[in-house]
Structures are given as C-alpha cells and as structure tokens.
Design a protein around this motif. Sequence first.
Motif, PDB file in Angstrom:
ATOM      1  N   LYS A 257     -13.736 -15.430  31.525  1.00 29.20           N
ATOM      2  CA  LYS A 257     -14.596 -15.908  30.429  1.00 29.20           C
ATOM      3  C   LYS A 257     -14.025 -15.534  29.057  1.00 29.20           C
ATOM      4  O   LYS A 257     -14.319 -16.201  28.065  1.00 29.20           O
ATOM      5  N   LEU A 258     -13.194 -14.485  29.010  1.00 36.37           N
ATOM      6  CA  LEU A 258     -12.571 -14.094  27.737  1.00 36.37           C
ATOM      7  C   LEU A 258     -11.721 -15.231  27.179  1.00 36.37           C
ATOM      8  O   LEU A 258     -11.654 -15.432  25.963  1.00 36.37           O
ATOM      9  N   PHE A 259     -11.086 -15.972  28.063  1.00 36.66           N
ATOM     10  CA  PHE A 259     -10.155 -17.011  27.632  1.00 36.66           C
ATOM     11  C   PHE A 259     -10.843 -18.334  27.320  1.00 36.66           C
ATOM     12  O   PHE A 259     -10.200 -19.295  26.930  1.00 36.66           O
ATOM     13  N   GLN A 260     -12.156 -18.349  27.487  1.00 35.62           N
ATOM     14  CA  GLN A 260     -12.925 -19.515  27.073  1.00 35.62           C
ATOM     15  C   GLN A 260     -13.238 -19.468  25.583  1.00 35.62           C
ATOM     16  O   GLN A 260     -13.699 -20.447  25.006  1.00 35.62           O
ATOM     17  N   ASN A 261     -13.001 -18.299  24.980  1.00 34.37           N
ATOM     18  CA  ASN A 261     -13.222 -18.143  23.539  1.00 34.37           C
ATOM     19  C   ASN A 261     -11.907 -18.376  22.813  1.00 34.37           C
ATOM     20  O   ASN A 261     -10.964 -17.602  22.934  1.00 34.37           O
ATOM     21  N   ARG A 262     -11.839 -19.476  22.065  1.00 30.90           N
ATOM     22  CA  ARG A 262     -10.593 -19.870  21.420  1.00 30.90           C
ATOM     23  C   ARG A 262     -10.128 -18.827  20.402  1.00 30.90           C
ATOM     24  O   ARG A 262      -8.927 -18.557  20.286  1.00 30.90           O
ATOM     25  N   THR A 263     -11.051 -18.237  19.666  1.00 33.17           N
ATOM     26  CA  THR A 263     -10.679 -17.230  18.665  1.00 33.17           C
ATOM     27  C   THR A 263     -10.003 -16.028  19.318  1.00 33.17           C
ATOM     28  O   THR A 263      -8.991 -15.522  18.834  1.00 33.17           O
ATOM     29  N   PHE A 264     -10.551 -15.581  20.439  1.00 27.45           N
ATOM     30  CA  PHE A 264      -9.977 -14.450  21.179  1.00 27.45           C
ATOM     31  C   PHE A 264      -8.543 -14.760  21.603  1.00 27.45           C
ATOM     32  O   PHE A 264      -7.627 -13.944  21.414  1.00 27.45           O
ATOM     33  N   VAL A 265      -8.338 -15.930  22.187  1.00 26.35           N
ATOM     34  CA  VAL A 265      -7.012 -16.322  22.679  1.00 26.35           C
ATOM     35  C   VAL A 265      -6.016 -16.421  21.528  1.00 26.35           C
ATOM     36  O   VAL A 265      -4.892 -15.899  21.606  1.00 26.35           O
ATOM     37  N   ILE A 266      -6.421 -17.065  20.446  1.00 28.13           N
ATOM     38  CA  ILE A 266      -5.500 -17.290  19.320  1.00 28.13           C
ATOM     39  C   ILE A 266      -5.126 -15.979  18.646  1.00 28.13           C
ATOM     40  O   ILE A 266      -3.949 -15.740  18.332  1.00 28.13           O
ATOM     41  N   GLN A 267      -6.090 -15.096  18.426  1.00 27.86           N
ATOM     42  CA  GLN A 267      -5.794 -13.829  17.755  1.00 27.86           C
ATOM     43  C   GLN A 267      -4.855 -12.960  18.588  1.00 27.86           C
ATOM     44  O   GLN A 267      -3.986 -12.277  18.043  1.00 27.86           O
ATOM     45  N   ASN A 268      -5.010 -12.997  19.891  1.00 24.75           N
ATOM     46  CA  ASN A 268      -4.109 -12.219  20.750  1.00 24.75           C
ATOM     47  C   ASN A 268      -2.724 -12.848  20.838  1.00 24.75           C
ATOM     48  O   ASN A 268      -1.716 -12.142  20.954  1.00 24.75           O
ATOM     49  N   ALA A 269      -2.665 -14.186  20.774  1.00 28.09           N
ATOM     50  CA  ALA A 269      -1.355 -14.854  20.741  1.00 28.09           C
ATOM     51  C   ALA A 269      -0.609 -14.502  19.458  1.00 28.09           C
ATOM     52  O   ALA A 269       0.603 -14.248  19.478  1.00 28.09           O
ATOM     53  N   VAL A 270      -1.328 -14.456  18.344  1.00 27.16           N
ATOM     54  CA  VAL A 270      -0.717 -14.056  17.068  1.00 27.16           C
ATOM     55  C   VAL A 270      -0.234 -12.610  17.144  1.00 27.16           C
ATOM     56  O   VAL A 270       0.868 -12.282  16.680  1.00 27.16           O
ATOM     57  N   ALA A 271      -1.043 -11.738  17.743  1.00 28.40           N
ATOM     58  CA  ALA A 271      -0.647 -10.326  17.899  1.00 28.40           C
ATOM     59  C   ALA A 271       0.631 -10.208  18.708  1.00 28.40           C
ATOM     60  O   ALA A 271       1.509  -9.390  18.393  1.00 28.40           O
ATOM     61  N   LEU A 272       0.762 -11.014  19.755  1.00 29.56           N
ATOM     62  CA  LEU A 272       1.965 -11.007  20.595  1.00 29.56           C
ATOM     63  C   LEU A 272       3.197 -11.372  19.768  1.00 29.56           C
ATOM     64  O   LEU A 272       4.227 -10.672  19.805  1.00 29.56           O
ATOM     65  N   LEU A 273       3.098 -12.453  18.991  1.00 33.56           N
ATOM     66  CA  LEU A 273       4.246 -12.929  18.216  1.00 33.56           C
ATOM     67  C   LEU A 273       4.596 -11.976  17.071  1.00 33.56           C
ATOM     68  O   LEU A 273       5.772 -11.689  16.830  1.00 33.56           O
ATOM     69  N   VAL A 274       3.579 -11.479  16.383  1.00 34.90           N
ATOM     70  CA  VAL A 274       3.833 -10.563  15.264  1.00 34.90           C
ATOM     71  C   VAL A 274       4.413  -9.242  15.775  1.00 34.90           C
ATOM     72  O   VAL A 274       5.282  -8.647  15.129  1.00 34.90           O
ATOM     73  N   SER A 275       3.974  -8.784  16.940  1.00 35.14           N
ATOM     74  CA  SER A 275       4.533  -7.549  17.518  1.00 35.14           C
ATOM     75  C   SER A 275       6.017  -7.722  17.817  1.00 35.14           C
ATOM     76  O   SER A 275       6.807  -6.784  17.641  1.00 35.14           O
ATOM     77  N   GLY A 276       6.398  -8.915  18.271  1.00 33.52           N
ATOM     78  CA  GLY A 276       7.817  -9.201  18.467  1.00 33.52           C
ATOM     79  C   GLY A 276       8.584  -9.172  17.164  1.00 33.52           C
ATOM     80  O   GLY A 276       9.717  -8.668  17.103  1.00 33.52           O
ATOM     81  N   PHE A 277       7.980  -9.689  16.090  1.00 35.26           N
ATOM     82  CA  PHE A 277       8.603  -9.645  14.766  1.00 35.26           C
ATOM     83  C   PHE A 277       8.805  -8.195  14.324  1.00 35.26           C
ATOM     84  O   PHE A 277       9.860  -7.839  13.788  1.00 35.26           O
ATOM     85  N   ILE A 278       7.781  -7.372  14.543  1.00 37.15           N
ATOM     86  CA  ILE A 278       7.869  -5.953  14.154  1.00 37.15           C
ATOM     87  C   ILE A 278       9.063  -5.285  14.827  1.00 37.15           C
ATOM     88  O   ILE A 278       9.845  -4.572  14.192  1.00 37.15           O
ATOM     89  N   MET A 279       9.203  -5.522  16.132  1.00 38.03           N
ATOM     90  CA  MET A 279      10.307  -4.919  16.874  1.00 38.03           C
ATOM     91  C   MET A 279      11.650  -5.421  16.354  1.00 38.03           C
ATOM     92  O   MET A 279      12.603  -4.647  16.201  1.00 38.03           O
ATOM     93  N   GLY A 280      11.729  -6.714  16.051  1.00 40.44           N
ATOM     94  CA  GLY A 280      12.964  -7.286  15.507  1.00 40.44           C
ATOM     95  C   GLY A 280      13.341  -6.656  14.178  1.00 40.44           C
ATOM     96  O   GLY A 280      14.507  -6.336  13.935  1.00 40.44           O
ATOM     97  N   LEU A 281      12.344  -6.455  13.329  1.00 36.22           N
ATOM     98  CA  LEU A 281      12.593  -5.830  12.021  1.00 36.22           C
ATOM     99  C   LEU A 281      13.101  -4.404  12.199  1.00 36.22           C
ATOM    100  O   LEU A 281      14.073  -3.992  11.546  1.00 36.22           O
TER     101      LEU A 281
END
Length: 490
Positions: A257-281
């Motif tokens: 049911k967590l993944f039925q909430n679009r805001t939850f999914v999108i914010q965690n997807a952004v966190a995933l990508l930004v965390s990768g950016f942090i590591m790259g930096l």
Amino acid sequence: MFNNSKRNIRLTTIALMIATFMTAVEGTIVSTAMPTIVSNLHGVSIMNWVFSVFLLTNAVSTPIYGKIADQFGRKKIFIFGLTIFLIASLFAGLSKSMVNLIFWRAFQGLGAGAIMPVSYTIIADIYPFEKRGKILGLNGAIWGIASIISPVLGGILVDRLSWHWIFFINIPIGILAIIAIYFFFNEKFEVKNYNFDYLGMLLLSLFLFAIIYVVKILSSKNFDGIELSIFINLAIITFIFFVRRENVFINPIIPTKLFQNRTFVIQNAVALLVSGFIMGLEVYVPDWTQGIMGLGASMAGLVITPASLFWIIGSFISGYLIKKINVVYSTLIGLFLILIASFWIINLSINAHYEYFFVISAICGIGFGITITNSTLVSQKLVSKEDIGVATSFNTLCRIFGQTFIISILGIVMNTKLKIEILNTPKTSLAMINRLINPKYAKDLPLKSLYNLKSVLFNSLNWVFLFLFSLIIFSMLINLFNIKKKDEIR
C-alpha cells in the motif's frame, strides 16, 4: 505511546548521533587501515570483500529492522542492532585471518543496518513534525563529517596503536550509546501479536543480495557473463515471488500500500538519485583536486566539508518550506540548487581555482539538506504510526542502494572515457593516471607528459560530472510527475 522529558529527549538524541557517527566512520575508516591489514593478515585477492560484505549485509538488513521495530519496539531493536555491531567489532579486531575479518564484517553490517533507520524512526517518535527536519539534518550531516574524519582517525589509530583499534574503539563508544538509550529513551510500546513474515524476509534478503551483487559484478573490470546472468535471474525471480507474497500476507515486511501513494514513491526515487550524486561528488571531486591541482589528500577531503556543514542549513530550510509550500516545490528548490552547482562543475576549466569547489560544495550541501530531509519527512508523514519504521527503513534503503548502484555506473563511465582518452593521447597510460591522482607519486612522472595526463583525467572527470548533471535533471523531471497532485504534506 512515548513519554519523554526535554532532558531525556536531548540525551536520547545525543546517543543516536553517537551511534550514527560510530557506524558512519566504520563504513570508511577500514580503507585507511587496509594496507596494514593486508600486510598483517595477507589475502590481498579477497580484501575487497571486507568493504563489500559490510555494505551488502547493511543494505539487506535495513528494511527488515524497520519492520521489526514497528512490530516489537524501537528501543529493543536499536539496542539489539548496536550490540551485534559491538560484538562483531570486538571479534573483527581479534581476527587472525582475512576470512575471519570478512566474516565479522558481515555481522558488523547486520548490526549497522539497524542503527540508521531505527534512529530516524526514534526521532520521528520523540519530535513533532515541525521540529523533525532540523534533527534529521544534524543526524544526516554526521555521515558527511564522518567521511572527512575517518581517514585522519584511521591513520592516527594505525600509526599510534595498531589496525585492531579501528574496531576496538567502537566498543566504549557503543556501550555509552546503549546505556543512554536504555535509561533515557522511555518507550511505552505494545508488542503487536501478528505473525511475522519470515518468508517475505527471506525473499527480500535474496532479492537485495542478488541486485547488489549484480552491481558489484558490473563495477569490476572483468566480469563473468554467466555469473551476471545467474544473479540477474535470481533478482527477477525473488522479486516476483516477494511482491506476490506481500500482496497476500496480512503483516508484510514492506506493505504494498506504500507504493500506491505517488508522493511517497517519487520522494524516495529522488532520494535514491540524489544519494548517488552525493557519492559521486565525494569520490570524484578529490580526484580532481589531487590529480589536476596536485593537492594532498587532506586538502582534497577538506573541499567536501562545506557540503556536510551546509547540509544542516538545508535541513532547517526543508523544515520551514515543507510547512509553507507543496512538497513538490520544496524538493524542486533543493534540486535546483544542486543543478546550479553541477552546471558550474561541468563548465570549469582545467585551470579552475581550488576555492570554487568550496562554494560548489556549500551550494550542494544546502540542496542535499533540503531534498534528503524532505524525502525522510514525507516518508514518515504519509504513513500511519504503525508503518513509520518500515517507511523510514525503505527511505534509508533507497539512499544506500542509490549510492551503491550509481557509484558503480560512474566507475564504468570513468573507466570507459579513460580508455578512449588514453588511446587518443600519446605517451599516456592508465598506470600513469593512477600515479597522477596520488601527489606522492605524481612528482616522478615525466614533465613532458604531465599536461597530457591532466587533460586525460580532466576530460574523463567531465564525463562523470555530465552524468551527474543529467541525474539531477532526471530527478527534477521525476519530481514534476507529482506536481498536479494535491499534496498531503501541506
């Protein structure tokens, strides 16, 4: 549910930060001591597993601890995880062979998997939503500060005592944190008498193990196609069975049911990508300052410091923005700041000034503080109290996986471009580039080749930062998918 005085809340928070700092340092301090460990224990061919197994067990256990904390209580699970970490630290320090060390590093990772997500869950329990951003920011900034302190601390311990003390030092610090949590975190928790999803736990563990191992295989220079195929298929099969299991089980490890909430999914997807950016930096800016500018390792590490310090400011801003405007726009502000900084990097010349990176790092830090804190706050706010631990651990897992997966992709990008540049640049080689990045050996390189080598490194790094730039653009596009939705976090 929770009854804590201001004094107890303050002391609990300090204990959480001590534990976070300890595990954050442990993730990187081993790299400083590794040459000494290898010379003492031998086993150079398997030394990479000292790092990989810690990350692997940490990632696999993170979502499981979140569920267990929701069902059995935060206090017990936090103390349990920290105890496992300390026992593993003791035996890792006593290891007589590389195999033994790898074994106990796996247990260290299992213990560490509880500390970050359960810490964030406890913060959600003891702080109201409007104050939570500031505390999450302080706790998050500890990871950046630890990455700077780790090499220095590791060097001191190895030089003054022995490599064993990079593990032994955890024990008194960890015991202090356990005592503080035990006496000052007054949790009144009613254990939920649900059947625990052991099959779901097994399937999730196998899926995460397979997917992270696939990333490890792809990041190696020469990988076996058959081995890669086996683990990709294992990941697919276990994922399918896991989703089916979670859809029918009454008390799933990760509720679908967590993944039925679009805001939850999108914010965690952004966190995933930004965390990768942090590591790259954190990984590739020091390569620039050492290889192109010829600065020492301490100066290279110092240039990332503003990101950690300004992360705290970004977290304060996040707490303010998320109360005033739609979370989509709040996250967009953070991403836009990171975009500005990454655009600046890709437009730097080979003769760029060292000071520029301090400003770039500071801008990124504010952006990180806003976006990462937003993702955690939103993950916690959008779910019921019964699912806060699961939601927080899923957010943590996204960040860990983002760092692991994207840094592997960046390695492929960097190595591919290096090969192309070396082929097109006479009198250069990969061995010479490796020497260039270490100022101690760079001075022995032929002066005639020095500019060409720096150009090769510069052009390769530019590809890496172009990829990171595109990553943030992609993050912004993902975030905008939620722009038409009336947000629940106003």
